[in-house]
Design a protein around this motif. Structure first.
Motif, mmCIF file in Angstrom:
data_model
loop_
_atom_site.group_PDB
_atom_site.id
_atom_site.type_symbol
_atom_site.label_atom_id
_atom_site.label_comp_id
_atom_site.label_asym_id
_atom_site.label_seq_id
_atom_site.Cartn_x
_atom_site.Cartn_y
_atom_site.Cartn_z
ATOM 1 N N LYS A 231 0.850 -1.183 0.000
ATOM 2 C CA LYS A 231 0.000 0.000 0.000
ATOM 3 C C LYS A 231 0.886 1.233 0.000
ATOM 4 N N LYS A 233 0.851 3.817 1.695
ATOM 5 C CA LYS A 233 1.224 4.335 3.011
ATOM 6 C C LYS A 233 2.494 3.680 3.548
ATOM 7 N N ARG A 234 2.944 2.571 2.916
ATOM 8 C CA ARG A 234 4.197 1.917 3.321
ATOM 9 C C ARG A 234 5.399 2.526 2.610
ATOM 10 N N SER A 366 -7.386 8.782 2.481
ATOM 11 C CA SER A 366 -7.365 7.349 2.832
ATOM 12 C C SER A 366 -7.304 6.475 1.586
ATOM 13 N N PHE A 367 -7.893 6.950 0.487
ATOM 14 C CA PHE A 367 -7.804 6.182 -0.760
ATOM 15 C C PHE A 367 -6.348 6.050 -1.191
ATOM 16 N N SER A 369 -3.656 6.375 0.665
ATOM 17 C CA SER A 369 -2.927 5.578 1.655
ATOM 18 C C SER A 369 -3.059 4.089 1.384
ATOM 19 N N ASN A 370 -4.242 3.658 0.966
ATOM 20 C CA ASN A 370 -4.531 2.230 0.833
ATOM 21 C C ASN A 370 -4.459 1.705 -0.601
ATOM 22 N N PHE A 371 -4.034 2.539 -1.538
ATOM 23 C CA PHE A 371 -3.888 2.081 -2.924
ATOM 24 C C PHE A 371 -2.720 1.096 -2.999
ATOM 25 N N GLU A 372 -2.975 -0.094 -3.587
ATOM 26 C CA GLU A 372 -1.970 -1.158 -3.625
ATOM 27 C C GLU A 372 -1.381 -1.329 -5.017
#
Length: 463
Positions: A231, A233-234, A366-367, A369-372
């Protein structure tokens, strides 16, 4: 090649040196009747006056609360915006309707061809003369009223010659328009191919023979087996602070300020606007050099507005509040992170989760942050960026060529209209063949991107 008329004479029209010997000069008040009847937009549909002419008011136009105090327009009337910051916004109306009071509405008299007047009053020379007769404090607030406009002299050939001029210009402009539209289609195809190139390389790499594995992301499918699915955010911080950098600045120091219009959809930023730190440190987005910015509001997000700030001219900056700021960590290069935000799937999925009312929808942080996505090593990211730079440079060169060709055709179109309607060239004996195409689009150019209601805003031949 077009030739001049055999003989010319002086004219009282101050904006012209001379006119053909057999043409006449008439004041605007002799050729038109001002239409000043007030109506309501409840009875007469609202019209917008733009560089594209007089068109039905579009949905995104800024609305007025003064809908009962508008000017009547009848099909065939010529309408011109009186304000200098709307230069060139005019045209013959194909509709009955109403316009805001900032516009002048003129009814052509019976002995003139309305289309000839349309071409003449939208010509470059007349537009400059029209605003020269106005008054105001500064150029962008300059206004020309009918009382000032009505005494401008216009060149007037016979009605038969007016008709021939209109036929000639309709024919020529239809051909120019066809050429311009063909080049715009080429640009559109290039744009799609450019997007597909970015998608393919960022999602799957540049080695077609690499071993693959399932990513576990439904829309992504298989990725190189040595990549790691993460993601965002990493690999980055969302809306990271610039507090530590602020300590190096005084409140009187100037920093780059980025309004939305200074951020492009192809990754470029315009750093020309700089403001004192004391004026921007509160109430705006903040960012640092090498951060990545993403416009979060519709339609800027869908259009791809954003950039990697590696060319930021100051180490910190501020800008519109409609930005999400990403700061890359040790797992990703800033420019690679920016390319991720340019993926079509990133834009599609983000648009699907927007929140807010129509016209004010925004992508939640948040979208992002969590996009993979599959992420390669730093070394491979660098190789991919080098490959992309080479590929995209070729696209940019093609864009530059096509846009220059459109620019030349547009300049030729403007010059052709002005030269024909003012008698600089003689088209009386030119035979007009049958042709296909629409001249109207080429008379006025494209509809303004930011159209608003203004309440009291060498020879080149086309064969």
């Amino acid at each position: 090649m077009l030739k001049p008329y055999p003989k010319y004479k002086e004219t009282p029209a101050l904006w012209l040196n001379s006119i053909p010997n057999h043409w006449e000069s008439h004041k605007i008040r002799e050729l038109f009747v001002e239409r000043s009847e007030k109506v309501s937009d409840k009875d007469y549909s609202p019209l917008s006056v733009s560089k594209a002419g007089v068109v039905p008011q579009i949905a995104t136009v800024a609305k007025t609360n003064n809908g009962d105090n508008r000017k009547l327009v009848i099909k065939g009337d010529f309408v011109i915006n009186s304000r200098s910051d709307r230069r060139g916004s005019s045209g013959i109306s194909n509709y009955d309707g109403s316009v805001s009071l900032i516009n002048i509405v003129l009814k052509p008299r019976s002995f003139v061809n309305g289309r000839y007047m349309h071409y003449l009053l939208k010509s470059h020379y007349f537009i400059e003369e029209f605003y020269r007769n106005g008054r105001g404090i500064v150029a962008d607030l300059w206004t020309t009223r009918y009382t000032e406009m009505k005494s401008i002299y216009l060149p007037v050939p016979s009605i038969e010659e007016q008709d021939q001029i209109v036929r000639f210009l309709d024919w020529k402009l239809a051909k120019i328009n066809k050429l311009i539209q063909a080049k715009k289609k080429q640009i559109a195809l290039l744009t799609e191919y450019r997007k597909a190139t970015i998608d393919n390389v960022i999602m799957y790499g540049i080695n077609p023979h690499a071993n693959r594995k399932e990513s576990g992301v439904i829309w992504l499918g298989e990725i190189p087996s040595h990549w790691s699915v993460m993601k965002l955010k990493r690999i980055c911080r969302i809306n990271a602070s610039i507090t530590s950098q602020l300590e190096k600045y005084s409140l009187e120091d100037y920093v780059v300020f980025l309004p939305m219009e200074n951020i492009s959809s192809d990754g470029k930023i315009d750093c020309c606007e700089k403001r004192k730190l004391k004026d921007v440190r509160n109430g705006f987005s903040s960012f640092a050099k090498n951060d990545v910015i993403v416009a979060k509001i519709t339609p800027c997000f869908e259009n791809g507005k954003g950039a990697c700030l590696d060319t930021l001219e100051t180490n910190i900056g501020f800008g519109t509040t409609e930005l999400i700021v990403l700061r890359a960590n040790e797992k990703v290069l800033p420019r690679y992170l920016y390319m991720i935000t340019q993926l079509q799937q990133f834009r599609i999925e983000g648009a699907n989760v927007m929140t807010g009312s129509a016209g004010q929808k925004r992508v939640p942080s948040s979208f992002i942050s969590n996009f993979e996505l599959g992420i390669p090593s730093i070394a491979e990211q660098s190789e991919i960026l080098e490959y992309l730079d080479n590929r995209l440079a070729k696209f940019d060169k093609l864009y530059e060529t096509l846009n220059r060709e459109i620019e030349l055709l547009t300049e030729y179109r403007i010059r052709l209209i002005s030269d024909v309607v003012t008698g600089k060239v003689d088209v009386r004996d030119i035979e007009i063949p049958e042709y296909e195409g629409d001249s109207d689009e080429t008379i006025d150019g494209e509809i303004d991107d930011n159209i608003v209601l203004e309440e009291e805003g060498g020879e080149m031949e086309v064969e």
